[in-house]
Design a protein around this motif. Structure first.
Motif, PDB file in Angstrom:
ATOM      1  N   GLY A 254       0.800  -1.352  -0.007  1.00 26.25           N
ATOM      2  CA  GLY A 254       0.121   0.006   0.076  1.00 26.25           C
ATOM      3  C   GLY A 254       0.947   1.299   0.093  1.00 26.25           C
ATOM      4  N   GLY A 255       0.423   2.380  -0.243  1.00 24.02           N
ATOM      5  CA  GLY A 255       1.139   3.750  -0.317  1.00 24.02           C
ATOM      6  C   GLY A 255       0.339   4.531   0.621  1.00 24.02           C
ATOM      7  N   VAL A 256       1.025   5.621   0.729  1.00 24.41           N
ATOM      8  CA  VAL A 256       0.889   6.784   1.832  1.00 24.41           C
ATOM      9  C   VAL A 256      -0.331   7.776   0.959  1.00 24.41           C
ATOM     10  CG1 VAL A 256       1.616   8.824   3.025  1.00 24.41           C
ATOM     11  CG2 VAL A 256       2.934   6.778   2.849  1.00 24.41           C
ATOM     12  N   LEU A 257      -0.187   8.261  -0.157  1.00 23.41           N
ATOM     13  CA  LEU A 257      -0.842   9.202  -0.770  1.00 23.41           C
ATOM     14  C   LEU A 257      -2.057   8.914  -1.575  1.00 23.41           C
ATOM     15  CD1 LEU A 257       1.903  11.763  -1.812  1.00 23.41           C
ATOM     16  CD2 LEU A 257       0.804  11.616   0.367  1.00 23.41           C
ATOM     17  N   SER A 258      -2.353   7.538  -1.792  1.00 26.05           N
ATOM     18  CA  SER A 258      -3.385   6.976  -2.363  1.00 26.05           C
ATOM     19  C   SER A 258      -4.727   6.976  -1.478  1.00 26.05           C
ATOM     20  CB  SER A 258      -3.277   5.603  -2.864  1.00 26.05           C
ATOM     21  OG  SER A 258      -2.643   4.650  -1.990  1.00 26.05           O
TER      22      SER A 258
END
Length: 427
Positions: A212-216
């Motif tokens: 997973g990612g931070v800004l999505s």
């Protein structure tokens, strides 16, 4: 008469070629290969390439161009191995996706590319956008737009609901079910199709979101997103095309799966464990830290309303940890390539990555090498770029001050030459 005309044409051609020589007088020159500073050097550039580097200030001919950098420090053109040049952080970023057409994205990207070049970065690796980055790469290469040399992934590859699924956060009738054409996959078969599709579009490299990612606009920022067989299918297919795979990853389990599958680089690596560092060293996997992105995201998260709540929470929790991870990975001996994730913060501020790297324990000279010769080795173009040597492409920049002693002077780039053409000369 005919002989006289031919001789005249030959003289003109000879004169024109001679006039193309550029003599750069460098007061200080960073030799990134030998990790030393040379003084009073002359670099001669002709037809976009470096033809000689000699001690002393050589006298140019009457038709030659002379550039006085005697009061500056000269370096090879810088390289950033993780940017997103199509756009830039903004409180309206998530709404802009519903407003901007492809043409809008393209026009917005042009000044960002130029700003990157003016900051001294003559080569970048763009790790994911809408695909406009491919057209931008070609426009820059053709000389229609000012910007750095771009190697691009086009669109990143993600599982359904993963970090790079373009429909995250939309209402259900807009979500639909994007597939491999949009870089969204489920299973090895679709993984292969997505890689082939990105190559068909013109990608130079493949980017997968291994966690997973931070800004999505998705809840999790660190859990693994792919099964091992999916990642292996991506890597194998990319290898068939002779291109490498970069893996966005924050969580440790997703990193380990990506490294075992054979990805070329881990991007961000926030929660990387010592076991993963050991595995990366065994496999020869590169690490691209993007410290600036983490520090910037954590700072923006403190501005009310800048990010959606789900993003702000992840940015506060994950962002600022990257610098500590970088320090541990560097001390552990993991191979490190300079990359900043420009776009998560304003383009043109890429120099900040140098500052954070040095703060974390990397010597200034080594940090400079990471963004020049090391990155050229990383991209397997060290025979063409990465150092100021005879025969290499003339990507040359200069700063005021001594970056080997005070890395913060990398903020003030006063001279930029790319492929022998001067784009900036604030002397």
């Amino acid at each position: 008469m005919r002989r006289q005309i031919l001789l005249g044409i030959a003289c003109l051609i000879s004169s024109y070629a001679f006039a193309q020589k550029t003599f750069i007088h460098a007061g200080r020159l960073i030799d990134v290969k030998e990790m030393r500073v040379l003084t009073e050097q002359t670099i001669i550039v002709e037809d976009g390439k470096i033809t000689s580097v000699t001690k002393g200030y050589q006298t140019p001919g009457s038709s030659d161009q002379a550039i006085d950098l005697k009061n500056a420090t000269v370096l090879p053109g810088l390289m950033d191995m993780h940017v997103h040049i199509e756009g830039e952080t903004s409180p309206t970023r998530y709404i802009d996706g519903f407003r901007d057409n492809e043409a809008d994205v393209a026009f917005k990207s042009v000044p960002l590319a130029e700003r990157t070049l003016m900051a001294g970065f003559t080569t970048v690796r763009d790790l994911g956008g809408s695909g406009v980055n491919i057209a931008l790469r070609d426009a820059i290469a053709a000389g229609r737009v000012k910007g750095p040399r771009i190697f691009t992934a086009g669109k990143a590859i993600s599982p359904t609901g993963g970090h790079a699924d373009p429909t995250n956060g939309m209402k259900r009738d807009l979500m639909e079910d994007p597939g491999p054409v949009w870089g969204v996959i489920n299973g090895p078969y679709e993984a292969r199709k997505a890689v082939r599709q990105m190559v068909k579009y013109g990608a130079d490299v493949i980017k997968v979101t291994a966690t997973g990612g931070v800004l999505s606009v998705a809840r999790d920022g660190s859990a693994p997103q792919f099964q091992l067989d999916e990642l292996e299918a991506v890597v194998q297919t990319a290898n068939d095309f002779g291109i490498h795979v970069a893996a966005h990853a924050h969580g440790d389990e997703g990193m380990q799966r990506a490294v075992k599958a054979g990805v070329y680089s881990i991007e961000h690596g926030t929660l990387m464990s010592e076991a993963t560092m050991k595995l990366m060293k065994e496999k020869g996997t590169w690490y691209v830290p993007t410290i600036t992105a983490g520090m910037s995201a954590a700072a923006f998260a403190e501005i009310p309303g800048y990010y959606p709540p789900v993003v702000a929470e992840k940015a506060r929790r994950i962002g600022a940890q990257i610098q500590d991870t970088f320090a541990k990975a560097y001390k552990s001996g993991v191979k490190i390539a300079f990359g900043s994730d420009a776009g998560v913060y304003p383009h043109g501020e890429n120099y900040r990555e140098f500052v954070y790297m040095v703060e974390a324990g990397m010597p200034a000279m080594e940090a400079l090498k990471s963004a020049t010769l090391t990155n050229a080795v990383f991209m397997k173009i060290e025979d063409k770029l990465g150092s100021i040597e005879t025969g290499k492409i003339a990507d040359i920049i200069a700063v005021k001050g001594n970056p080997d002693q005070d890395i913060s002077v990398m903020k003030n780039v006063v001279f930029v030459m790319k492929e022998g053409k001067v784009y900036k000369a604030e002397l």
